[in-house]
Enzyme design. Sequence first.
Site, PDB file in Angstrom:
ATOM      1  N   HIS A  18      27.445  78.387  48.168  1.00 24.54           N
ATOM      2  CA  HIS A  18      26.402  79.473  48.807  1.00 24.54           C
ATOM      3  C   HIS A  18      24.921  79.070  48.581  1.00 24.54           C
ATOM      4  O   HIS A  18      24.390  78.911  49.463  1.00 24.54           O
ATOM      5  CB  HIS A  18      26.445  80.818  48.068  1.00 24.54           C
ATOM      6  N   GLU A  19      24.479  78.589  47.324  1.00 25.21           N
ATOM      7  CA  GLU A  19      23.223  78.178  47.005  1.00 25.21           C
ATOM      8  C   GLU A  19      22.772  76.837  47.633  1.00 25.21           C
ATOM      9  O   GLU A  19      21.604  76.553  48.242  1.00 25.21           O
ATOM     10  CB  GLU A  19      22.875  78.166  45.629  1.00 25.21           C
ATOM     11  N   HIS A  22      21.549  77.555  51.252  1.00 23.96           N
ATOM     12  CA  HIS A  22      19.958  77.758  51.187  1.00 23.96           C
ATOM     13  C   HIS A  22      19.453  76.434  50.998  1.00 23.96           C
ATOM     14  O   HIS A  22      18.369  76.264  51.805  1.00 23.96           O
ATOM     15  CB  HIS A  22      19.909  78.641  50.174  1.00 23.96           C
TER      16      HIS A  22
END
Length: 419
Positions: A18-19, A22
């Site tokens: 997920h990170e 980003h």
Amino acid sequence: MNTVIAFIIIFGVLVFVHELGHLVFAKRAGILCREFAIGFGPKVFSFKKNETVYTIRLLPIGGFVRMAGEDPETIEIKPGYHIGLLFNANGEVNKVVVNNKDKHPDAKVIEVEYADLEKELVIRGFEMNEEEVLKEFKVSEESYFVMDGQEIQNAPYNRQFGSKTLGQRTMAIFAGPMMNFVLAFFIFTFLGMVQGYPINESVIGELTPDGAAQAAGLQQGDKVVAINDTEVSTWEEVVKIIQVNPGEELDFLIERNGQSETIAITPKAETIEGETRGIIGVYMPMEQSFWGSFPKAASETYNWSKEIVVGLGKLVTGQFSLDMLSGPVGIYKSTEVVAESGVFLLMRWAAVLSINLGIINLLPIPALDGGRLMFFAAEAVRGKPVDRHKEGLVHFIGFALLMLLMLVVTWNDIQKFFL
């Protein structure tokens, strides 16, 4: 111990992916990413590569990517400050020594008259111990503050989050949940290639060792033509007839190696959620195909996403209660049950959790990615961004409420499983 390891690995991978979404899209947009963190709280481990510090923190309850401009810059150079300047080969300032200037004897010490390290990238000031002549120094785009022995990279405005286009900022935020769906898709694809994927045909799949089907002589790969003279062609039809006839003998007309045969089987009665159903101990047929795994994985990702969204809709409308939500404790206990069924089922569970994490983060709730995207949508409609201070206050309140919800859900989990 195996459950703890499985839980840490699954949760760590989901947060990491997920990170990473980003981070990758923020860097592609030219945003300076100061830190990539798994967990919150004190640092346990860290290292720096290029511009970013990669850290593992003590509390494993999420992660974050700290982008320049998202928080107020911690160091500000004001008129009257005495600072030291170090220069690169091009004569530009590449290090601004804020304190402990005696540890940098090569630094040129000046009294600041004006400084803009975001847009103009200049410092004007008077050199100490020389004539009071105002001098201007050009600052490199890749410059650093030196404070308390640590170097902190300066972020010119064009490297800050707020300087990017609405599309770039939207993609940097949306990429986190998006990567959770991508991860689920690849897990389902891998499982389809290695384990196979279920097909809705009236063919006997794997048999359980103590099931009625094996005891009666059914074999994996047998094609069920009819049950009690009722023709069947799909797995759903086979299951429906078995479930509604617990304890009743059924005549299975099967095809095996081109030959027809009738086998009598009596489904065992099993109570599931207060309802008695018949079972014979067979699994759905599986098919292995490299290219077929991709559309099946896409379909399974979509179906699980739809199932989770429908469940959240029922929670909003009151058809589900808050007690039905699970936090970290509930997920841990579910992981413990799934882990006992083997690595393939554990991987499928990880894929479902990844989809769940992606959907939850896309909800239009302040402090979540969906909340950020909601403000970007408002910006697109208004033609200008919402005031940063007002947006920050909304996200702060949202984060506080989310933490309260997590405490309530965790307490419910503890009561269900341990009290």
